[in-house]
Motif scaffolding. Sequence first.
Motif, PDB file in Angstrom:
ATOM      1  N   GLY A 104     -46.641  43.592 -31.470  1.00  0.00           N
ATOM      2  CA  GLY A 104     -47.631  42.503 -31.398  1.00  0.00           C
ATOM      3  C   GLY A 104     -47.073  41.158 -31.799  1.00  0.00           C
ATOM      4  O   GLY A 104     -47.818  40.233 -32.088  1.00  0.00           O
ATOM      5  N   THR A 105     -45.744  41.033 -31.833  1.00  0.00           N
ATOM      6  CA  THR A 105     -45.134  39.761 -32.232  1.00  0.00           C
ATOM      7  C   THR A 105     -44.413  39.118 -31.044  1.00  0.00           C
ATOM      8  O   THR A 105     -43.335  38.557 -31.195  1.00  0.00           O
ATOM      9  CB  THR A 105     -44.152  39.981 -33.403  1.00  0.00           C
ATOM     10  N   SER A 106     -45.023  39.222 -29.900  1.00  0.00           N
ATOM     11  CA  SER A 106     -44.452  38.670 -28.665  1.00  0.00           C
ATOM     12  C   SER A 106     -45.533  37.889 -27.943  1.00  0.00           C
ATOM     13  O   SER A 106     -46.715  38.251 -27.990  1.00  0.00           O
ATOM     14  CB  SER A 106     -43.977  39.832 -27.780  1.00  0.00           C
ATOM     15  N   PRO A 107     -45.145  36.818 -27.231  1.00  0.00           N
ATOM     16  CA  PRO A 107     -46.150  36.119 -26.418  1.00  0.00           C
ATOM     17  C   PRO A 107     -46.703  36.997 -25.295  1.00  0.00           C
ATOM     18  O   PRO A 107     -47.708  36.655 -24.691  1.00  0.00           O
ATOM     19  CB  PRO A 107     -45.376  34.915 -25.863  1.00  0.00           C
ATOM     20  N   PHE A 108     -46.023  38.123 -25.042  1.00  0.00           N
ATOM     21  CA  PHE A 108     -46.471  39.008 -23.965  1.00  0.00           C
ATOM     22  C   PHE A 108     -47.235  40.222 -24.492  1.00  0.00           C
ATOM     23  O   PHE A 108     -47.539  41.144 -23.719  1.00  0.00           O
ATOM     24  CB  PHE A 108     -45.257  39.459 -23.123  1.00  0.00           C
ATOM     25  N   ALA A 109     -47.528  40.233 -25.788  1.00  0.00           N
ATOM     26  CA  ALA A 109     -48.264  41.367 -26.362  1.00  0.00           C
ATOM     27  C   ALA A 109     -49.576  41.562 -25.603  1.00  0.00           C
ATOM     28  O   ALA A 109     -50.358  40.628 -25.421  1.00  0.00           O
ATOM     29  CB  ALA A 109     -48.533  41.123 -27.844  1.00  0.00           C
TER      30      ALA A 109
ATOM     31  N   PRO B 167     -44.271  30.654 -31.125  1.00  0.00           N
ATOM     32  CA  PRO B 167     -43.828  31.882 -30.451  1.00  0.00           C
ATOM     33  C   PRO B 167     -44.989  32.739 -29.958  1.00  0.00           C
ATOM     34  O   PRO B 167     -44.788  33.598 -29.103  1.00  0.00           O
ATOM     35  CB  PRO B 167     -43.013  32.615 -31.523  1.00  0.00           C
ATOM     36  N   ALA B 168     -46.188  32.516 -30.475  1.00  0.00           N
ATOM     37  CA  ALA B 168     -47.321  33.359 -30.075  1.00  0.00           C
ATOM     38  C   ALA B 168     -47.756  33.090 -28.632  1.00  0.00           C
ATOM     39  O   ALA B 168     -48.109  34.012 -27.905  1.00  0.00           O
ATOM     40  CB  ALA B 168     -48.489  33.143 -31.024  1.00  0.00           C
ATOM     41  N   ASP B 169     -47.738  31.814 -28.225  1.00  0.00           N
ATOM     42  CA  ASP B 169     -48.112  31.515 -26.831  1.00  0.00           C
ATOM     43  C   ASP B 169     -46.954  30.918 -26.053  1.00  0.00           C
ATOM     44  O   ASP B 169     -47.134  30.429 -24.946  1.00  0.00           O
ATOM     45  CB  ASP B 169     -49.332  30.592 -26.786  1.00  0.00           C
TER      46      ASP B 169
ATOM     47  N   ASP C  42     -55.579  38.631 -36.965  1.00  0.00           N
ATOM     48  CA  ASP C  42     -56.500  38.063 -35.992  1.00  0.00           C
ATOM     49  C   ASP C  42     -55.804  37.685 -34.683  1.00  0.00           C
ATOM     50  O   ASP C  42     -56.057  36.616 -34.115  1.00  0.00           O
ATOM     51  CB  ASP C  42     -57.175  36.819 -36.623  1.00  0.00           C
ATOM     52  N   GLY C  43     -54.862  38.530 -34.243  1.00  0.00           N
ATOM     53  CA  GLY C  43     -54.167  38.286 -32.980  1.00  0.00           C
ATOM     54  C   GLY C  43     -53.025  37.291 -33.069  1.00  0.00           C
ATOM     55  O   GLY C  43     -52.336  37.043 -32.081  1.00  0.00           O
ATOM     56  N   ARG C  44     -52.839  36.689 -34.249  1.00  0.00           N
ATOM     57  CA  ARG C  44     -51.727  35.744 -34.422  1.00  0.00           C
ATOM     58  C   ARG C  44     -50.613  36.422 -35.205  1.00  0.00           C
ATOM     59  O   ARG C  44     -50.821  37.435 -35.864  1.00  0.00           O
ATOM     60  CB  ARG C  44     -52.190  34.519 -35.231  1.00  0.00           C
ATOM     61  N   PHE C  45     -49.428  35.833 -35.191  1.00  0.00           N
ATOM     62  CA  PHE C  45     -48.372  36.268 -36.092  1.00  0.00           C
ATOM     63  C   PHE C  45     -47.627  35.051 -36.623  1.00  0.00           C
ATOM     64  O   PHE C  45     -47.595  33.992 -35.987  1.00  0.00           O
ATOM     65  CB  PHE C  45     -47.418  37.273 -35.438  1.00  0.00           C
TER      66      PHE C  45
END
Lengths: 446, 481
Positions: free
Chosen positions: A259-264, A370-372, B187-190
């Motif tokens: 869950g640490t990728s913009p493509f998650a 890095p999230a988006d 909450d969907g962020r990292f």
Amino acid sequence: MIAPGKAWPKMTGREEFRFLADLVLRRSTGDDTIVALQDQHSGTTRFANSQVTQNVDSRRGTLTVTVAFDGRRGTASTTDFTAGALQNVVDRAERTAKLSPKDPEYLPPPEGRSFPHRATARPETVAAGPARRLEYANEAIGQCRIENLQTAGIVSSSLSSVGIAAGNGLFAFEERTDARFSLTVQAGDATGWSAAAHRSLDHLRIQERTLVAIGKAKRSGELRELPPGRYSVILEPAAVAGLLTWVLWTLDAKSHDKGTSPFAGKLGRAVFDKRLTLQNLPDHSDLFGVGFTSEGLPSEMSTWVEQGILKQLAYDRFTARNHGVKTIPTMEAPCLSATRPSVPRIQDLVKQADRAILVTNFWYVRTVNPADLTLTGMTRDGTFLVEDGQIVAAVKNFRFHESPLRAFNQLEAWTEPAEAVTSETGKLLVPAMLIRDFNFSSVTKF
Amino acid sequence: MSTSDWAELAELALNRIRAAGADYGDIRVQNSTIQTIEGEDRRIASIRDAEDKGFGIRVLYHGGWGFAASSILSLEEVPRVADLAVDIARGSASLAREKVILVEEPVHRDRVVTAHRIDPFAVSLEQKSALLCEVMDYVQRQSEVVRSRASLWARRDRKLFMSSEGSQLDFDLLAVQGEFSATAKHDGRFASRSFSTPHLRTGYELIEDAQLLAEAPRVAAQAVEKVKAPAVQPGRYDLVLDGEHLSLTMHESCGHPSELDRALGYEANYAGTSFLTPDKRGTFRYGSPLVNLVADNTEPETLAATGYDDDGVACQKWDIVREGVFVGYCTNRETAARIGETRSRGSNRADGWGTVPMVRIANIGLEPGGESLEDLISDVKRGIYIEGHGSYSIDQRRYNFQFGGDAFWLIEDGKRTHMLRDVIYHGITPDFWRSCDGVADRAHRRRFGFITCGKGQPGQSGWMTHAASPARFRRVDVIKG
């Protein structure tokens, strides 16, 4: 001038690598042993202020040995190929492995298999030496002198012997050539740029590229300053590559899973405009396709994004096994293409635009979020205002603040894929694109 | 092969260069050992032990440069490579319109050894791996931390430099570094928070003294706090930047523009040029009068303090910006001559035996002021305190920059309150440094080094240390990242 016939010691060939690998494999006591070769002879002639400032030629051979005992792994490398040094590198790898903690993700080397045979080495590049590079540099400098312009750039060429072998029968060897040319032309304060990269030195098209850079520099004379904001942009292939490269670098499956990728959560979902497709095309003659990767995996044609839908992730072998991925896709020869109708040339995109910023290249592109995958970077070496289908002025360079995942969904028009090479990316085939609402967050002073 | 054997090979090369009628020549023979241990998500992902040995020969012939290098260190190869370097230099000279001239430098014969207490290569791999695993365990004990990374790095460079002018310099240099990070999800962020020692020329004591384990819980907790923090509201803020953060700001906005080769156009096709052109030297107001940026390649433990550079020039200390005015460049023997200076500043470095030296940023640091960190913060009504490194980008003439950071705290009415996320600030270099109105004292000074400073074609990695105390900058434009 440079005397002909002063050859370097012979590069490591297939049979020599086999001999070296066998020697290492015989001496290793590990459960698994991998030997990798990278032997490179390269040279670069660099020029600035229209004269040669750096002229180098280098030979470096590196042998890397990885040994594993019961999932404990150690890697050692050496540039010394003598028998004593090979024993030493095996000893160091074994010592390291024995002292390493067991890796829960350890996998033995890939099984031996046949690899695709590709024309990765071109004889004209192999034969090129300092004299040929100097000749090409002089050609570019001479063209700029005719126009009374200063220039800086490089001509480089290299030959590499690359190999990988393991005790389980894995063996691959390939010779690869690489030739590059880039130059920045300076017309007072204005600059124009162009670049090329190819397996063949004969495909660098020095004169054509130089004229492109001269044209951009001459057109960049009087600068207009525009305010930051959202603009339609025409991104030349190098600029598109500057954005796309970050997509390629962030597709790793492990980050996706964590869950640490913009493509998650986006595998199997739309990430680009539905007209865009991203593939690995290792057989394309204009790309740097290879037969095998540094992990000993074959490089095959694969589709990563199909009509905008994310189809693949970049897997390490452990994560691939967990996902049940049998054939791990690779990405040495990226090609981004769009469905028809496309236009043939960038000039045709210009004609379509009511008002847009034409961007030659981006520089210093880095992640902001890095999230988006929000990126930032500067326009460079030719940024122009287009109005009513024509370039009307050069403009001061902008800083952008934008995500390719957003930009590649704002596609208005595009060309056929073309060669894209920048100082910050490898080589890709990508279209030039007309994109709406591209975010320029600030302006610089030139 | 011993270093006395190296000297014999070097003399062999220099004799051929002299016999060819070259203006100047030098040879660097080098053996580098690099150990890297990398951990990821509680496991040791790789341990690598690299040995990289070879030599590079540089020749100046009738004002044109040639360079050739090889990893085959033998009696047959050295003269061949020397002859090739001469041939290449002849080719360069044939196109030279302006001949290269080197400024004078005394002949040096010396040996430079990194002082250290604990040899990093003598510390067992088990001990190092265990430390990293323990750090990652600590980090991932914090709920909502989903990823961890940790690494240790050490390098030893044994190098011999000999020149046709008679200099002979023997180096045995060490460098060490360690770091780890935590990534939290919410909450969907990292978001990530990291801890890093500087890269310094010292021994393993750097890692022991840094107490990575003791720092791990704080770093993990701050990763969680950061990911849950409110996003910054864009606007103008006063910024208080810590020393580690400033190291990158200084590197990009002062270090690179002060490289004279860039200012003279040598890097126009890649790394770029510089707004600090020679005509501005001595008059251009780069920053406020509080801003004193000093290059010091003599400070022990710092990365560029190698005794001598790859021109064989002794390391020095000099001003880049004095009381806000741009006054000096980082130079080598070639570029110093081009602006009429009589001696190089000793900033010519290659990243190994196989690459040619070029002008590199020195150890440029911000001289301490007289305030405490608390003083700096207490005089801020609405601001942000930033620690560590994040996103960074700057234009090719070093005017328009943009930086993030590793951690951000809102300052309200003189007090650091809570964390923020997604803080990005941008500006124009001289405007930014002119807005500096406070620098903390020497007690707050921190050093931070870089070993991945990219420049040159083919690309090379430069090494330098930047030291600073926290400093305050007024009304800087902040956006949400």
